[in-house]
Design a protein around this motif. Structure first.
Motif, PDB file in Angstrom:
ATOM      1  N   PRO A  22      -9.834 -50.106   7.168  1.00  0.00           N
ATOM      2  CA  PRO A  22     -10.565 -49.571   6.053  1.00  0.00           C
ATOM      3  C   PRO A  22     -11.546 -48.874   6.206  1.00  0.00           C
ATOM      4  CG  PRO A  22     -10.248 -51.803   5.513  1.00  0.00           C
ATOM      5  CD  PRO A  22      -9.614 -51.644   6.851  1.00  0.00           C
ATOM      6  N   VAL A  23     -11.833 -47.563   5.826  1.00  0.00           N
ATOM      7  CA  VAL A  23     -12.866 -46.614   6.105  1.00  0.00           C
ATOM      8  C   VAL A  23     -13.993 -46.416   4.554  1.00  0.00           C
ATOM      9  CG1 VAL A  23     -13.485 -44.254   6.682  1.00  0.00           C
ATOM     10  CG2 VAL A  23     -11.348 -45.547   7.261  1.00  0.00           C
ATOM     11  N   VAL A  24     -15.132 -46.786   4.903  1.00  0.00           N
ATOM     12  CA  VAL A  24     -16.087 -46.557   4.033  1.00  0.00           C
ATOM     13  C   VAL A  24     -16.715 -44.929   4.080  1.00  0.00           C
ATOM     14  CG1 VAL A  24     -18.414 -47.061   2.996  1.00  0.00           C
ATOM     15  CG2 VAL A  24     -17.036 -48.846   3.711  1.00  0.00           C
ATOM     16  N   GLU A  48     -23.074 -54.090  11.351  1.00  0.00           N
ATOM     17  CA  GLU A  48     -22.464 -55.435  11.079  1.00  0.00           C
ATOM     18  C   GLU A  48     -21.057 -55.375  10.927  1.00  0.00           C
ATOM     19  OE1 GLU A  48     -25.131 -56.899   7.750  1.00  0.00           O
ATOM     20  OE2 GLU A  48     -26.953 -56.261   8.822  1.00  0.00           O
ATOM     21  N   LEU A  49     -20.428 -54.751  10.240  1.00  0.00           N
ATOM     22  CA  LEU A  49     -19.211 -54.957   9.757  1.00  0.00           C
ATOM     23  C   LEU A  49     -18.122 -54.058  10.593  1.00  0.00           C
ATOM     24  CD1 LEU A  49     -19.501 -54.860   5.841  1.00  0.00           C
ATOM     25  CD2 LEU A  49     -19.491 -56.719   7.407  1.00  0.00           C
ATOM     26  N   LYS A  54     -14.398 -49.117   9.179  1.00  0.00           N
ATOM     27  CA  LYS A  54     -14.669 -47.776   9.871  1.00  0.00           C
ATOM     28  C   LYS A  54     -15.710 -47.192   8.856  1.00  0.00           C
ATOM     29  CE  LYS A  54     -13.072 -43.752  12.217  1.00  0.00           C
ATOM     30  NZ  LYS A  54     -11.800 -42.931  12.578  1.00  0.00           N
ATOM     31  N   PHE A  55     -16.824 -46.686   9.306  1.00  0.00           N
ATOM     32  CA  PHE A  55     -17.880 -45.929   8.371  1.00  0.00           C
ATOM     33  C   PHE A  55     -17.857 -44.322   8.899  1.00  0.00           C
ATOM     34  CE2 PHE A  55     -19.136 -50.245   7.799  1.00  0.00           C
ATOM     35  CZ  PHE A  55     -19.606 -50.218   6.504  1.00  0.00           C
ATOM     36  N   PHE A  99     -25.168 -53.031  -1.370  1.00  0.00           N
ATOM     37  CA  PHE A  99     -24.163 -52.249  -0.756  1.00  0.00           C
ATOM     38  C   PHE A  99     -23.238 -52.870   0.265  1.00  0.00           C
ATOM     39  CE2 PHE A  99     -23.125 -49.632   3.026  1.00  0.00           C
ATOM     40  CZ  PHE A  99     -22.660 -48.488   2.238  1.00  0.00           C
ATOM     41  N   LYS A 100     -23.597 -53.980   0.821  1.00  0.00           N
ATOM     42  CA  LYS A 100     -22.637 -54.645   1.567  1.00  0.00           C
ATOM     43  C   LYS A 100     -21.752 -55.278   0.922  1.00  0.00           C
ATOM     44  CE  LYS A 100     -22.707 -57.695   5.526  1.00  0.00           C
ATOM     45  NZ  LYS A 100     -23.808 -58.657   6.374  1.00  0.00           N
TER      46      LYS A 100
END
Length: 108
Positions: A22-24, A48-49, A54-55, A99-100
């Motif tokens: 997954p991508v944020v 952290e994640l 993926k960010f 947000f998290k």
């Protein structure tokens, strides 16, 4: 240095739609105060994640086509894409825990 990868209209398909996790997406702009406020929070959560999600960051001024395709009307807006589909989208500045929690919805 940002924990999120800078993505443009040109690299969007490869980096986001081609991702195996997954991508944020963080839609932002230099002139946006709330975007600057969220930047360190996005980086902390990305750190952290990062093994599970993926960010990426997309500057709406530099990559307007992608922002338009997501219907971005205000920033910061965050979209979570999984398997090429928008799974979740939310907007606005918020505390890290909130947000998290929004990001973690896609992991369950």
């Amino acid at each position: 240095m940002s924990a999120a990868l800078d993505v443009t209209d040109a690299t969007f398909n490869e980096e986001v739609l081609g991702s195996d996790k997954p991508v944020v997406i963080d839609f932002w702009a230099d002139w946006c105060g709330p975007c600057r406020q969220m930047a360190p929070i996005v980086d902390e959560v990305a750190t952290e994640l990062g093994e599970r999600v993926k960010f990426v960051k997309i500057n709406v001024d530099d990559s307007p086509a992608t922002a338009r395709s997501f219907g971005i009307r205000s920033i910061p807006t965050f979209a979570v894409v999984r398997d090429g589909e928008t799974f979740h989208q939310f907007a606005g500045s918020r505390p890290k825990a909130s947000f998290k929690a929004e990001v973690e919805k896609v992991l369950d």
